[in-house]
Write an enzyme that holds these catalytic residues in place. Structure first.
Site, short mmCIF file in Angstrom:
data_model
loop_
_atom_site.label_atom_id
_atom_site.label_comp_id
_atom_site.label_asym_id
_atom_site.label_seq_id
_atom_site.Cartn_x
_atom_site.Cartn_y
_atom_site.Cartn_z
N ASP A 14 -14.62 63.58 32.54
CA ASP A 14 -15.40 62.49 33.05
C ASP A 14 -16.89 62.73 33.38
OD1 ASP A 14 -13.18 60.79 33.17
OD2 ASP A 14 -12.79 61.20 35.04
N LYS A 27 -34.36 52.00 26.73
CA LYS A 27 -34.03 53.18 27.17
C LYS A 27 -33.62 53.29 28.69
CE LYS A 27 -36.32 55.83 23.56
NZ LYS A 27 -37.32 56.89 23.36
N GLY A 41 -3.35 61.51 36.14
CA GLY A 41 -2.46 62.68 36.94
C GLY A 41 -3.32 63.66 37.41
N ILE A 42 -4.28 63.92 36.60
CA ILE A 42 -5.20 65.03 36.81
C ILE A 42 -6.10 64.98 38.12
CG2 ILE A 42 -7.19 66.26 36.30
CD1 ILE A 42 -6.27 66.53 33.45
N GLU A 190 -1.11 43.34 37.34
CA GLU A 190 0.00 44.03 36.66
C GLU A 190 1.33 43.36 37.30
OE1 GLU A 190 -2.38 48.09 35.80
OE2 GLU A 190 -1.07 47.76 37.56
N SER A 224 -1.43 47.43 45.04
CA SER A 224 -3.10 47.56 45.24
C SER A 224 -3.61 46.07 45.17
CB SER A 224 -3.60 48.14 44.07
OG SER A 224 -5.17 48.44 43.99
N GLN A 228 -8.89 43.86 49.46
CA GLN A 228 -8.19 43.14 50.39
C GLN A 228 -7.04 44.24 50.86
OE1 GLN A 228 -5.83 39.70 49.20
NE2 GLN A 228 -7.86 38.73 48.45
N SER A 250 -19.12 55.01 44.82
CA SER A 250 -18.53 54.68 43.47
C SER A 250 -17.31 54.28 43.66
CB SER A 250 -18.33 56.01 42.71
OG SER A 250 -17.60 55.78 41.36
N ASP A 256 -6.43 56.62 42.36
CA ASP A 256 -5.74 58.17 41.91
C ASP A 256 -5.88 58.92 43.34
OD1 ASP A 256 -5.66 57.47 39.46
OD2 ASP A 256 -7.52 58.38 38.90
#
Length: 313
Positions: A14, A27, A41-42, A190, A224, A228, A250, A256
């Site tokens: 990342d 630019k 998972g990491i 989901e 999740s 809220q 961020s 995670d």
């Protein structure tokens, strides 16, 4: 103490930076780039390790980016099981826009895994699962990995008495739930795709979570809800917690961090509602850090008393 096992089928290096404003053609002068080991998972493994838990991360890796990924994890002290593949481990790139406070995230598909590489990931996970009570599978599946991969993983781990925590999406998530998992962490979107139920009100969200439990697809659902907060539902009870108000550096890695905080607390024997408190604190703490720096233990400890958990009927 038994360790927590994590599996990341599509890891990444990342890369994050920041700029005043994201706009086309021009630019964009950015701050110095920051690198972190990434993939669902990491990230969970990094959080568990920081919180003092025993953890091992399993993931496929290849090429120069794969070497960088392994070095980044080694520098953090996270125990790793790298499965060699022919393809190049991907990079992901994010930019924090200072003028709006928004994250712009550019996610590449990752290398195509060969059938023997997919099987090697399952075999390595199976071998590592002899010393674990919780396993976390998190993130997308790269090209070449069949949609039933997490379902196969769920059956493999269940046969060994390992509780699987799953954070994924789409067809791979749906197939895994047909096999059954211990804990699943869907988003509102989901969960709607999985159940087809309306989710505008808390009562509807609770009913949809309980529908997964009734079908035997999961024993615990951590829903999740973004700004809220979140909802946690099991056969023994249901709880809801609003999101904590923090200054956001961020939004990347908050989910995670939630999973990492949750599974770490469960591994040490905490009750579900206590684990939920740590999960919410870890998620909020991740928002304080740039890029995928994730949560800091001192922030988790400071924020945990501020989490307000309401038991639902």
């Amino acid at each position: 103490m038994a360790e927590i096992l994590t599996l990341t089928m599509n890891p990444a290096v990342d890369v994050s930076t920041r700029t005043a404003k994201v706009e086309p053609t021009h630019k964009l002068r950015c701050a110095a780039a920051i690198q972190h080991a990434g993939g669902g998972g990491i990230n969970v493994a990094r959080v568990v390790h920081r919180l003092g838990g025993a953890v091992r991360a399993v993931f496929p890796t290849g090429g120069l980016n794969g070497q960088v990924l392994c070095r980044l994890l080694e520098a953090e002290g996270v125990r790793s099981e790298c499965v060699a593949i022919a393809g190049e481990t991907r990079e992901s790139f994010s930019v924090f826009e200072e003028s709006t406070g928004k994250d712009w995230r550019f996610v590449l598909p990752g290398p195509t895994l060969m059938p023997e590489e997919v099987q090697a990931c399952l075999d390595r996970t199976s071998a590592a699962a002899t010393s674990t009570s919780f396993a976390v599978a998190s993130g997308s599946l790269p090209p070449g990995v069949p949609e039933d991969f997490y379902a196969r993983l769920a059956r493999l781990l269940a046969a060994r008495g390992v509780r699987l925590v799953l954070d994924s999406s789409g067809a791979a998530l749906a197939a895994a739930l047909e096999a059954g998992v211990y804990l699943v962490k869907p988003s509102r979107r989901e969960l709607h795709e999985l159940t087809g139920l309306p989710l505008d009100q808390a009562a509807q969200q609770l009913a949809a979570c309980r529908a997964l439990l009734a079908r035997g697809q999961a024993q615990v659902v951590a829903l999740s809800l973004g700004e809220q907060g979140a909802m946690l539902v099991s056969r023994d009870g249901a709880w809801q917690a609003p999101a904590l108000a923090v200054t956001v550096a961020s939004t990347i890695g908050a989910g995670d961090s939630f999973v990492g905080g949750m599974v770490h607390a469960l591994q040490r024997g905490d009750a579900l509602d206590t684990a939920f408190r740590q999960a919410m604190a870890a998620s909020a703490a991740a928002l304080l850090a740039p890029g995928t720096a994730l949560c800091r233990p001192e922030d988790v400890a400071r924020l945990a008393p501020e989490v307000r958990i309401e038991r639902l009927a």
